[in-house]
Design an enzyme around this catalytic site. Structure first.
Site, PDB file in Angstrom:
ATOM      1  N   ASP A  88       0.890  -1.130   0.044  1.00 51.89           N
ATOM      2  CA  ASP A  88      -0.044  -0.032  -0.042  1.00 51.89           C
ATOM      3  C   ASP A  88       0.940   1.309  -0.107  1.00 51.89           C
ATOM      4  O   ASP A  88       1.555   1.522   0.916  1.00 51.89           O
ATOM      5  CB  ASP A  88      -0.857  -0.024   1.217  1.00 51.89           C
ATOM      6  CG  ASP A  88      -1.905   1.089   1.250  1.00 51.89           C
ATOM      7  OD1 ASP A  88      -1.989   1.862   0.497  1.00 51.89           O
ATOM      8  OD2 ASP A  88      -2.880   1.062   2.178  1.00 51.89           O
ATOM      9  N   ALA A 131       0.529   4.976  -0.221  1.00 49.20           N
ATOM     10  CA  ALA A 131      -0.578   6.011   0.003  1.00 49.20           C
ATOM     11  C   ALA A 131       0.392   7.353   0.217  1.00 49.20           C
ATOM     12  O   ALA A 131      -0.514   8.296  -0.083  1.00 49.20           O
ATOM     13  CB  ALA A 131      -1.608   5.628   0.792  1.00 49.20           C
ATOM     14  N   LYS A 191      -2.829  12.000  -1.243  1.00 41.86           N
ATOM     15  CA  LYS A 191      -1.981  12.749  -0.481  1.00 41.86           C
ATOM     16  C   LYS A 191      -1.033  13.718  -1.194  1.00 41.86           C
ATOM     17  O   LYS A 191      -0.712  14.790  -0.719  1.00 41.86           O
ATOM     18  CB  LYS A 191      -1.733  11.940   0.703  1.00 41.86           C
ATOM     19  CG  LYS A 191      -2.461  10.912   1.286  1.00 41.86           C
ATOM     20  CD  LYS A 191      -3.349  11.462   2.113  1.00 41.86           C
ATOM     21  CE  LYS A 191      -4.592  10.821   2.825  1.00 41.86           C
ATOM     22  NZ  LYS A 191      -4.822   9.430   2.456  1.00 41.86           N
TER      23      LYS A 191
HETATM   24  N1  PMP Z   1      -3.796   3.347   2.462  1.00 41.53           N
HETATM   25  C1  PMP Z   1      -3.604   4.086   3.685  1.00 41.53           C
HETATM   26  C2  PMP Z   1      -2.634   3.526   4.758  1.00 41.53           C
HETATM   27  C3  PMP Z   1      -4.202   5.232   3.895  1.00 41.53           C
HETATM   28  O1  PMP Z   1      -4.219   6.031   4.928  1.00 41.53           O
HETATM   29  C4  PMP Z   1      -5.158   5.749   2.855  1.00 41.53           C
HETATM   30  C5  PMP Z   1      -6.024   6.869   3.263  1.00 41.53           C
HETATM   31  N2  PMP Z   1      -6.467   7.413   4.527  1.00 41.53           N
HETATM   32  C6  PMP Z   1      -5.565   5.093   1.867  1.00 41.53           C
HETATM   33  C7  PMP Z   1      -4.975   3.949   1.627  1.00 41.53           C
HETATM   34  C8  PMP Z   1      -6.555   5.369   0.761  1.00 41.53           C
HETATM   35  O2  PMP Z   1      -6.366   6.528   0.246  1.00 41.53           O
HETATM   36  P1  PMP Z   1      -7.305   7.156  -0.759  1.00 41.53           P
HETATM   37  O3  PMP Z   1      -7.854   8.297  -0.343  1.00 41.53           O
HETATM   38  O4  PMP Z   1      -6.484   7.164  -2.055  1.00 41.53           O
HETATM   39  O5  PMP Z   1      -8.586   6.219  -1.097  1.00 41.53           O
END
Ligand code: PMP
Length: 394
Positions: free
Chosen positions: A213, A215, A248
């Site tokens: 992941d 992100a 982000k």
């Molecule tokens: N993975 C993690 C660890 C996150 O913190 C987040 C968002 N808080 C996401 C995935 C998902 O991000 P998105 O808003 O792009 O769906």
């Protein structure tokens, strides 16, 4: 005859604790309150503004876009090509065994990846403890059995690497291991490159499938630094998944912008994977929303905007690193915060102490002690550190 009371069978929805926290913070009249709960970047003034590069790309988009007709289930393929290079670097950017499709954010990528795994016959996914609370529900919906592995020791403030490796000894070939590429949410504690090295050799030897992941690329130590572990893993194994998010690092949150990449053992299998991703996307959201991906494509394809985005990202990163350093310098018991990365760290506080800080100081953080470093400002960081340190054991 249809059951007229069908919807009465629905389970009670689980309230989202973090969303509830936003409401509580909003209702608090104290001007000294500090919102370190919600997981969005904030600038020194406490705002989450639209990036300059994003605004500029939006203007270009409005002027040049001449149709709103459908794209395919793969979304904006140029976006995918460009973000592949950002996430994986030049060495992997042209790898035809690594295929990707645009998804509605990182959440869409995680969900699509889980469905692909299920469809391919995977049965188990190993999840670190703790992890982002949305991981288990997002992946569990594809009915993969989830198995926990130890990840972080809150009291010692370190990654439980040896215990993690020991737990993964119990994984069988074909089992999936969920990992955070960087800026671990909720702990901020990332694997060192040496640990990525050991883990990736182990994962490759055992035939495990890493699902990474990614992100928060660029918000830990830099775009390439933050992706180094992911790249090492993807280079070493012949099957992997990476859920990428631009929400982000481009500040696009509500535009739901991301991609899922899958590495297959051969080009032929990669083609089959790609076809399956398209059908799975089709039955989920048909095709992803366009706007965010078009913005990212324009930014990455326009040298001036690309440079400006990188400068803005560096500014965000510098602000987070500066706040981390300030917290660490305020008290030796907070020194670990400077070793960690991204927007979050955990304070070794009990839920009762978290509540006390809310009542006494107006600090709004998750009950687990997770707080958003970027929710602090130069003006309040020292007060925050002092009040938190007063709650910690000597
Ligand atoms: N993975 C993690 C660890 C996150 O913190 C987040 C968002 N808080 C996401 C995935 C998902 O991000 P998105 O808003 O792009 O769906």
């Amino acid at each position: 005859m249809a059951d007229k009371k069908l919807f009465e069978n629905l389970p009670e929805p689980q309230p989202d604790a973090l969303l509830a926290l936003i409401g509580l913070c909003r209702a608090d009249p104290r001007p000294t309150k500090i919102d370190v709960g919600v997981g969005v970047y904030r600038d020194a003034a406490g705002a989450t503004p639209i990036l300059r590069s994003v605004k500029a790309a939006e203007k270009i988009l409005i002027e040049t876009q001449d149709t709103k007709t459908y794209l395919g289930s793969d979304g904006d393929t140029r976006f995918v090509e460009l973000i592949k290079q950002v996430a994986f670097g030049d060495a992997l950017a042209g790898d035809p065994t690594l295929v990707g499709v645009q998804t509605p954010g990182g959440c869409g990528a995680l969900r699509l990846g889980a469905e692909l795994l299920k469809s391919a016959g995977a049965t188990r996914i190993f999840l670190g403890q703790p992890t982002w609370p949305n991981h288990a529900p997002l992946l569990g919906v594809a009915r993969l059995e989830t198995v926990d592995y130890p990840y972080y020791d809150t009291a010692k403030r370190t990654v439980r690497f040896d215990e993690m490796m020991k737990a993964l000894e119990g994984a069988r070939a074909g089992d999936v291991v969920l990992l955070h590429g960087c800026c671990h949410n909720p702990t901020g504690a990332d694997l060192s490159l040496d640990q990525w090295d050991r883990l990736s050799r182990f994962v490759a030897d055992r035939g495990l499938i890493p699902f990474i992941d990614l992100a928060y690329q660029g918000l830990g130590n830099g775009l390439d630094e933050d992706a180094a572990g992911t790249r090492m893993m993807v280079e070493r194994v012949d099957q992997a998944l990476v859920a990428q998010s631009c929400d982000k690092n481009f500040g696009l949150y509500r535009e739901r912008t991301g991609a899922l990449f899958v590495k297959a053992p051969s080009e032929a299998v990669a083609k089959a994977v790609y076809g399956n991703l398209l059908s799975l996307a089709r039955t989920n959201w048909s095709m992803p929303p366009d706007h965010g991906a078009a913005i990212v494509r324009i930014i990455l394809d326009t040298p001036d905007l690309r440079a400006d985005w990188k400068a803005e990202l560096t500014e965000m990163l510098a602000r987070i690193r500066g706040l981390r350093a300030r917290l660490a310098a305020a008290d030796p018991r907070l020194a670990y915060i400077d070793e960690q990365n991204g927007m979050f760290s955990m304070l070794p506080l009990s839920p009762e102490q978290v509540l006390e800080l809310r009542k006494e100081e107006g600090f709004y953080m998750a009950g687990s002690g997770r707080f958003n470093v970027a929710g602090l400002s130069d003006e309040n960081v020292d007060r925050f550190a002092k009040a938190v340190a007063a709650k910690l054991p000597a």
